[in-house]
Design a protein around this motif. Structure first.
Motif, PDB file in Angstrom:
ATOM      1  N   GLY A   1       0.816  -1.217   0.000  1.00 43.07           N
ATOM      2  CA  GLY A   1       0.000   0.000   0.000  1.00 43.07           C
ATOM      3  C   GLY A   1       0.845   1.260   0.000  1.00 43.07           C
ATOM      4  O   GLY A   1       0.575   2.205  -0.737  1.00 43.07           O
ATOM      5  N   VAL A   2       1.882   1.284   0.834  1.00 41.33           N
ATOM      6  CA  VAL A   2       2.784   2.439   0.873  1.00 41.33           C
ATOM      7  C   VAL A   2       3.452   2.623  -0.487  1.00 41.33           C
ATOM      8  O   VAL A   2       3.475   3.726  -1.038  1.00 41.33           O
ATOM      9  CB  VAL A   2       3.841   2.276   1.990  1.00 41.33           C
ATOM     10  CG1 VAL A   2       4.958   3.296   1.842  1.00 41.33           C
ATOM     11  CG2 VAL A   2       3.189   2.404   3.358  1.00 41.33           C
TER      12      VAL A   2
ATOM     13  N   LEU B   1      10.894  -1.899   8.135  1.00 43.94           N
ATOM     14  CA  LEU B   1      10.450  -2.477   6.863  1.00 43.94           C
ATOM     15  C   LEU B   1       9.941  -1.393   5.920  1.00 43.94           C
ATOM     16  O   LEU B   1      10.272  -1.374   4.730  1.00 43.94           O
ATOM     17  CB  LEU B   1       9.345  -3.513   7.103  1.00 43.94           C
ATOM     18  CG  LEU B   1       9.732  -4.782   7.847  1.00 43.94           C
ATOM     19  CD1 LEU B   1       8.482  -5.580   8.205  1.00 43.94           C
ATOM     20  CD2 LEU B   1      10.683  -5.619   7.028  1.00 43.94           C
ATOM     21  N   ILE B   2       9.139  -0.484   6.455  1.00 46.94           N
ATOM     22  CA  ILE B   2       8.577   0.588   5.626  1.00 46.94           C
ATOM     23  C   ILE B   2       9.691   1.488   5.102  1.00 46.94           C
ATOM     24  O   ILE B   2       9.679   1.888   3.940  1.00 46.94           O
ATOM     25  CB  ILE B   2       7.511   1.380   6.407  1.00 46.94           C
ATOM     26  CG1 ILE B   2       6.281   0.478   6.627  1.00 46.94           C
ATOM     27  CG2 ILE B   2       7.133   2.661   5.676  1.00 46.94           C
ATOM     28  CD1 ILE B   2       5.240   1.062   7.547  1.00 46.94           C
TER      29      ILE B   2
ATOM     30  N   GLN C   1       5.752  15.586  -0.690  1.00 44.19           N
ATOM     31  CA  GLN C   1       4.664  15.969   0.211  1.00 44.19           C
ATOM     32  C   GLN C   1       3.788  14.761   0.526  1.00 44.19           C
ATOM     33  O   GLN C   1       3.290  14.623   1.635  1.00 44.19           O
ATOM     34  CB  GLN C   1       3.814  17.080  -0.404  1.00 44.19           C
ATOM     35  CG  GLN C   1       4.488  18.415  -0.435  1.00 44.19           C
ATOM     36  CD  GLN C   1       3.586  19.506  -0.989  1.00 44.19           C
ATOM     37  OE1 GLN C   1       2.460  19.264  -1.407  1.00 44.19           O
ATOM     38  NE2 GLN C   1       4.102  20.726  -0.987  1.00 44.19           N
ATOM     39  N   ARG C   2       3.607  13.901  -0.427  1.00 44.06           N
ATOM     40  CA  ARG C   2       2.766  12.717  -0.265  1.00 44.06           C
ATOM     41  C   ARG C   2       3.356  11.740   0.751  1.00 44.06           C
ATOM     42  O   ARG C   2       2.640  11.085   1.502  1.00 44.06           O
ATOM     43  CB  ARG C   2       2.616  12.051  -1.632  1.00 44.06           C
ATOM     44  CG  ARG C   2       1.591  10.994  -1.711  1.00 44.06           C
ATOM     45  CD  ARG C   2       1.462  10.403  -3.110  1.00 44.06           C
ATOM     46  NE  ARG C   2       1.604  11.363  -4.175  1.00 44.06           N
ATOM     47  CZ  ARG C   2       2.423  11.206  -5.204  1.00 44.06           C
ATOM     48  NH1 ARG C   2       3.148  10.129  -5.329  1.00 44.06           N
ATOM     49  NH2 ARG C   2       2.507  12.126  -6.132  1.00 44.06           N
ATOM     50  N   GLU C   3       4.685  11.647   0.780  1.00 40.12           N
ATOM     51  CA  GLU C   3       5.368  10.641   1.594  1.00 40.12           C
ATOM     52  C   GLU C   3       4.967  10.682   3.067  1.00 40.12           C
ATOM     53  O   GLU C   3       4.558   9.669   3.638  1.00 40.12           O
ATOM     54  CB  GLU C   3       6.877  10.816   1.462  1.00 40.12           C
ATOM     55  CG  GLU C   3       7.670   9.836   2.281  1.00 40.12           C
ATOM     56  CD  GLU C   3       9.157  10.078   2.145  1.00 40.12           C
ATOM     57  OE1 GLU C   3       9.865   9.091   1.913  1.00 40.12           O
ATOM     58  OE2 GLU C   3       9.609  11.231   2.260  1.00 40.12           O
ATOM     59  N   ALA C   4       5.079  11.839   3.716  1.00 37.27           N
ATOM     60  CA  ALA C   4       4.789  11.934   5.144  1.00 37.27           C
ATOM     61  C   ALA C   4       3.321  11.616   5.429  1.00 37.27           C
ATOM     62  O   ALA C   4       3.006  10.937   6.412  1.00 37.27           O
ATOM     63  CB  ALA C   4       5.146  13.320   5.671  1.00 37.27           C
ATOM     64  N   VAL C   5       2.423  12.078   4.576  1.00 34.23           N
ATOM     65  CA  VAL C   5       0.995  11.821   4.778  1.00 34.23           C
ATOM     66  C   VAL C   5       0.701  10.331   4.662  1.00 34.23           C
ATOM     67  O   VAL C   5      -0.018   9.761   5.487  1.00 34.23           O
ATOM     68  CB  VAL C   5       0.137  12.635   3.772  1.00 34.23           C
ATOM     69  CG1 VAL C   5      -1.326  12.255   3.861  1.00 34.23           C
ATOM     70  CG2 VAL C   5       0.320  14.129   4.011  1.00 34.23           C
TER      71      VAL C   5
ATOM     72  N   SER D   1       0.030   4.107   6.850  1.00 37.13           N
ATOM     73  CA  SER D   1       0.822   3.094   7.554  1.00 37.13           C
ATOM     74  C   SER D   1       0.668   3.174   9.055  1.00 37.13           C
ATOM     75  O   SER D   1       1.030   2.244   9.758  1.00 37.13           O
ATOM     76  CB  SER D   1       2.298   3.244   7.213  1.00 37.13           C
ATOM     77  OG  SER D   1       2.486   3.045   5.849  1.00 37.13           O
ATOM     78  N   GLY D   2       0.181   4.301   9.554  1.00 41.10           N
ATOM     79  CA  GLY D   2      -0.030   4.442  10.981  1.00 41.10           C
ATOM     80  C   GLY D   2       1.248   4.647  11.783  1.00 41.10           C
ATOM     81  O   GLY D   2       1.283   4.377  12.977  1.00 41.10           O
TER      82      GLY D   2
END
Length: 182
Positions: free
Chosen positions: A34-35, A74-75, A133-137, A143-144
């Motif tokens: 998903g990430v 992992l992420i 910008q998308r990454e942190a969100v 991913s929580g």
């Protein structure tokens, strides 16, 4: 999976137990995919990033310290694989509408209530943000991960992560038509 169970599984992986690695991969496969998909907007590119990331995980597991917090690690590896794909310019851009079939491993009540149409609207707005910008969100809300975990994943100080989240959510809010989103 709770922390002690995860730590025991990681120790088994570090000892070369392939079955333990399979269990670990199955536990986080949907989140990792998903990430990667939300960052690339392309199923094959996301699959490649996850695959490459898992190869790196297998190679680096013996040197992992503190196996109780493996999810952010992992992420981070998968995010780095996606960034490597961007640097290599092998990531084709596809419409985010294709994200409707991303598997979601969470069972949060609010996620069950949000309609498929609303999720699609959010994904479209998210796709309009630049990748940085998308990454942190994505890391925070998909991913929580906590702010410290995002900082560890991206290599940024916590203050930077907080300010980026604030700014990025404001941009996302504008895309969604919510001027006062915080």
């Amino acid at each position: 999976m709770d922390e002690p169970e995860e730590a025991a599984l990681v120790r088994r992986c570090q000892a070369g137990d392939a079955e333990a690695f399979r269990i670990l991969v199955e536990a986080y496969r949907n989140t990792l995919f998903g990430v990667a998909f939300l960052m690339t907007h392309d199923r094959p590119a996301a699959e490649d990033a996850v695959q490459g990331g898992l190869v790196q995980v297998w190679r680096c597991l013996p040197s992992l310290r503190g196996p109780s917090k493996v999810k952010p690690w992992l992420i981070r590896i998968v995010v780095n694989e996606v960034k490597q794909q961007f640097r290599m310019k092998h990531v084709p851009v596809a419409p985010l509408e294709a994200a409707a079939d991303i598997p979601d491993e969470t069972d949060l009540p609010e996620q069950k209530v949000i309609s498929a149409e609303r999720r699609q609207t959010i994904r479209r707005a998210l796709s309009k943000l630049p990748p940085e910008q998308r990454e942190a969100v994505v890391l925070r809300y998909y991913s929580g991960l906590t702010v410290p975990e995002i900082g560890g994943t991206t290599g940024q100080p916590q203050g930077t992560v907080k300010s980026r989240l604030h700014r990025d959510l404001a941009h996302l809010g504008k895309e969604l038509g919510y001027e006062g989103l915080r």
